[in-house]
Scaffold this active site. Sequence first.
Site, PDB file in Angstrom:
ATOM      1  CG  ASP A  78      46.544  98.476 153.593  1.00 54.71           C
ATOM      2  OD1 ASP A  78      45.716  99.233 154.183  1.00 54.71           O
ATOM      3  OD2 ASP A  78      46.700  97.221 154.066  1.00 54.71           O
TER       4      ASP A  78
ATOM      5  CG  ASN B 230      43.171 101.492 156.475  1.00 49.30           C
ATOM      6  OD1 ASN B 230      43.468 100.788 155.685  1.00 49.30           O
ATOM      7  ND2 ASN B 230      41.817 101.588 156.744  1.00 49.30           N
TER       8      ASN B 230
ATOM      9  CG  ASP C 295      42.094  97.917 155.519  1.00 53.59           C
ATOM     10  OD1 ASP C 295      42.995  97.979 154.639  1.00 53.59           O
ATOM     11  OD2 ASP C 295      41.099  98.297 155.246  1.00 53.59           O
TER      12      ASP C 295
ATOM     13  CG  ASP D  75      43.650 102.965 152.221  1.00 55.68           C
ATOM     14  OD1 ASP D  75      44.446 103.886 151.807  1.00 55.68           O
ATOM     15  OD2 ASP D  75      44.004 101.986 153.031  1.00 55.68           O
TER      16      ASP D  75
ATOM     17  CG  ASP E  72      36.798 101.335 135.604  1.00 53.84           C
ATOM     18  OD1 ASP E  72      35.845 101.014 134.444  1.00 53.84           O
ATOM     19  OD2 ASP E  72      37.729 100.654 135.487  1.00 53.84           O
TER      20      ASP E  72
ATOM     21  CG  ASP F 119      33.926  97.360 132.581  1.00 51.16           C
ATOM     22  OD1 ASP F 119      34.935  96.956 132.626  1.00 51.16           O
ATOM     23  OD2 ASP F 119      32.911  96.392 132.797  1.00 51.16           O
TER      24      ASP F 119
ATOM     25  CD  GLU G 182      37.242  96.429 128.822  1.00 49.13           C
ATOM     26  OE1 GLU G 182      38.114  95.607 129.318  1.00 49.13           O
ATOM     27  OE2 GLU G 182      36.120  96.371 129.315  1.00 49.13           O
TER      28      GLU G 182
ATOM     29  CG  HIS H  76      42.111  95.871 135.840  1.00 50.35           C
ATOM     30  ND1 HIS H  76      41.884  96.624 134.614  1.00 50.35           N
ATOM     31  CD2 HIS H  76      40.758  95.301 135.858  1.00 50.35           C
ATOM     32  CE1 HIS H  76      40.722  96.727 134.279  1.00 50.35           C
ATOM     33  NE2 HIS H  76      40.129  95.811 134.944  1.00 50.35           N
ATOM     34  CG  ASP H  77      40.667  92.785 132.688  1.00 42.36           C
ATOM     35  OD1 ASP H  77      40.476  92.743 133.984  1.00 42.36           O
ATOM     36  OD2 ASP H  77      39.852  93.690 132.069  1.00 42.36           O
TER      37      ASP H  77
HETATM   38  O1  TEU Z   1      36.659  93.422 131.243  1.00 33.85           O
HETATM   39  C1  TEU Z   1      36.211  92.906 130.061  1.00 33.85           C
HETATM   40  C2  TEU Z   1      36.725  91.867 129.340  1.00 33.85           C
HETATM   41  O2  TEU Z   1      36.723  91.832 128.157  1.00 33.85           O
HETATM   42  C3  TEU Z   1      37.471  90.902 130.018  1.00 33.85           C
HETATM   43  O3  TEU Z   1      36.309  89.929 130.195  1.00 33.85           O
HETATM   44  C4  TEU Z   1      38.500  90.496 129.456  1.00 33.85           C
HETATM   45  O4  TEU Z   1      38.245  89.722 128.192  1.00 33.85           O
HETATM   46  C5  TEU Z   1      39.249  89.186 130.177  1.00 33.85           C
HETATM   47  O5  TEU Z   1      39.400  89.945 131.501  1.00 33.85           O
HETATM   48  C6  TEU Z   1      40.255  88.703 129.881  1.00 33.85           C
HETATM   49  O6  TEU Z   1      41.698  89.589 130.087  1.00 33.85           O
HETATM   50  C7  TEU Z   1      36.143  94.345 131.833  1.00 33.85           C
HETATM   51  C8  TEU Z   1      36.884  94.824 133.064  1.00 33.85           C
HETATM   52  O7  TEU Z   1      38.082  95.162 132.719  1.00 33.85           O
HETATM   53  C9  TEU Z   1      37.195  93.406 133.999  1.00 33.85           C
HETATM   54  O8  TEU Z   1      38.154  93.525 134.781  1.00 33.85           O
HETATM   55  C10 TEU Z   1      35.676  92.932 134.325  1.00 33.85           C
HETATM   56  O9  TEU Z   1      35.891  91.858 134.989  1.00 33.85           O
HETATM   57  C11 TEU Z   1      34.730  92.829 133.255  1.00 33.85           C
HETATM   58  O10 TEU Z   1      35.002  93.892 132.378  1.00 33.85           O
HETATM   59  C12 TEU Z   1      33.370  92.814 133.833  1.00 33.85           C
HETATM   60  O11 TEU Z   1      32.920  94.163 134.393  1.00 33.85           O
END
Ligand code: TEU
Length: 545
Positions: A21, A23, A25, A29, A98, A200, A253, A322-323
């Site tokens: 970050d 700036n 906030d 960014d 993405d 995605d 993905e 990130h998931d």
């Molecule tokens: O994720 C798709 C997806 O399959 C997720 O629902 C996954 O099963 C879940 O995050 C459990 O780990 C993509 C993106 O990576 C996610 O961040 C988004 O929320 C989703 O698509 C909708 O765009």
Amino acid sequence: MKEKAFKERIIYQIYPLSFCDSNNDGYGDINGIISKLDYLKDLGIGIIWLSPIYKSPLKDNGYDISDYYSINPIFGTMEDFDNLIKEANKRDIKIVMDLVINHTSNQHYWFKEALKDKNSKYRDYYYFRKGNGKKPPNNWNGAFSGSCWEKVEGEENMYYLHLFTKEQPDLNFHNEEVVKEIENILKFYLDKGVYGFRCDVINDIYKTSLDNGKFRFFSRGKEHYENQEGCFNTLLRFRKEVLNNYDTFLVGETSAITPKMGNKFLSSGALDLFFEFDHAFCMSNKFVPIFKKRKFKAKYLLKPLFKWQEVVPWIGAYLENHDQLRSVSRFGNTSKYYKESAKALAMLLLSLKGTIFIYQGEEFGTLNYQDLIYEETNDCMTKEVVNTVQNILHLSKDKAFKLVNETVNRDHARAPIAWDNTINGGFNLGHKPWIKVNSLYKEGINVKDNLNDSNSILNFYKEMIRFRNNSDTLKHGEFIKVKSNSNLAKFIRKTNKETLLIVINLSSKVIKDKENNNIKILLSNYKDHIKDKLRPYEGIIYKVN
Ligand code: TEU
């Protein structure tokens, strides 16, 4: 012959909200990213994948796009983005965006017009359908639980389709104009110098029919939209109309992908690589991911991971994104062998076949939050799932949250990156971040402390990355699994010039492993070596003569 860049380079995923970050906030960014390019260069990565930075109301943190042609002001401006590409190029780093096209935000102009005027052409950009008596148009339910249909306010018995949250209406890829819109978006960013796209939920974009689905707890109806012929055709159309004119690549993905479909994506040219999720969900119940949190055993992870290494010629290899929960918290050891296990996982990841993806924070052993409570959670999926669990199991919110938090809460991966041990881990200068800071930055889990310690996880990542970047065998060799103790990851990577044997102990036990006299150690995560034995989480790369 020189391979395409995505087959040569390591890709680093940035989740811009939480990276840096500049700036102060509370949100990461673009200028923050620019300020860390030298760090990334030094780490040895060659491509950055940015989670979405487009204009968005952030209901799903940017995976809900309201304008594909502008940058969310919290991240900066289009000028900042152009500058990022320029600065990255100076360092020979490529940028991947993405591409979220299964759905838009409900705040996108197209969707707003579609709601406003039934006769607008945008109505058919989405799936608006009449209900079935008092029920929604079909029985589908979404990836985040709950129905896939939302009632349209002010219209009698009318619904729209959303596989994810109700703020993410699905686009209709039967509509030629939608396909053209996406082609224009691709062109726009490729012309700016973007190298490729992470697509995605790409294998869900094409809905062949809207018939009822077979019974399932989550994603009911998926047989009507997963891996459909129309999806291949749409991607091949992008290829023909746009992508073939550029040096670019697509990584998909692809949840619930099978080897047959994965190979079809590659051989048809629809995708250049894809992510499988079998290993990512290796610890959870197939039908209800929040159940059966079994204790980790190496074989749970290795079986699916190695299966995929064997069945496809190329793949996107990862342990985190990130998931997902943090990999050391899931597959490693968070106490006595913390460092060793993080390094063992690094060796595993960076020795695999395919394009390697490292997720921000993974390179210095970031762990899950230890003390997150429901009120501090941001993840829209967690909130929906907690709600569903409460309703079905009649649990209190806290109990439901505990279940969800330990298994699928995506916030663990989304805490601000800890650059040092100053306030907020140096993510910014002290403004309250959009999501809670992981307090472990005070205990050395931050970049600066790692850089200052020659024996740190980060320094091991650097060594391992350097090794891979210089090794044609790791980058392009065959993968051959070797039968062994189930706590060991044992495999060969091989070209016609060189054979490497990788042996990694993924447990806290000492394991006997007979060595061959014909081998020489090239790299290890322990300083010394005991013949025929692997200590807890010890990993070694041997050269076979
Ligand atoms: O994720 C798709 C997806 O399959 C997720 O629902 C996954 O099963 C879940 O995050 C459990 O780990 C993509 C993106 O990576 C996610 O961040 C988004 O929320 C989703 O698509 C909708 O765009």
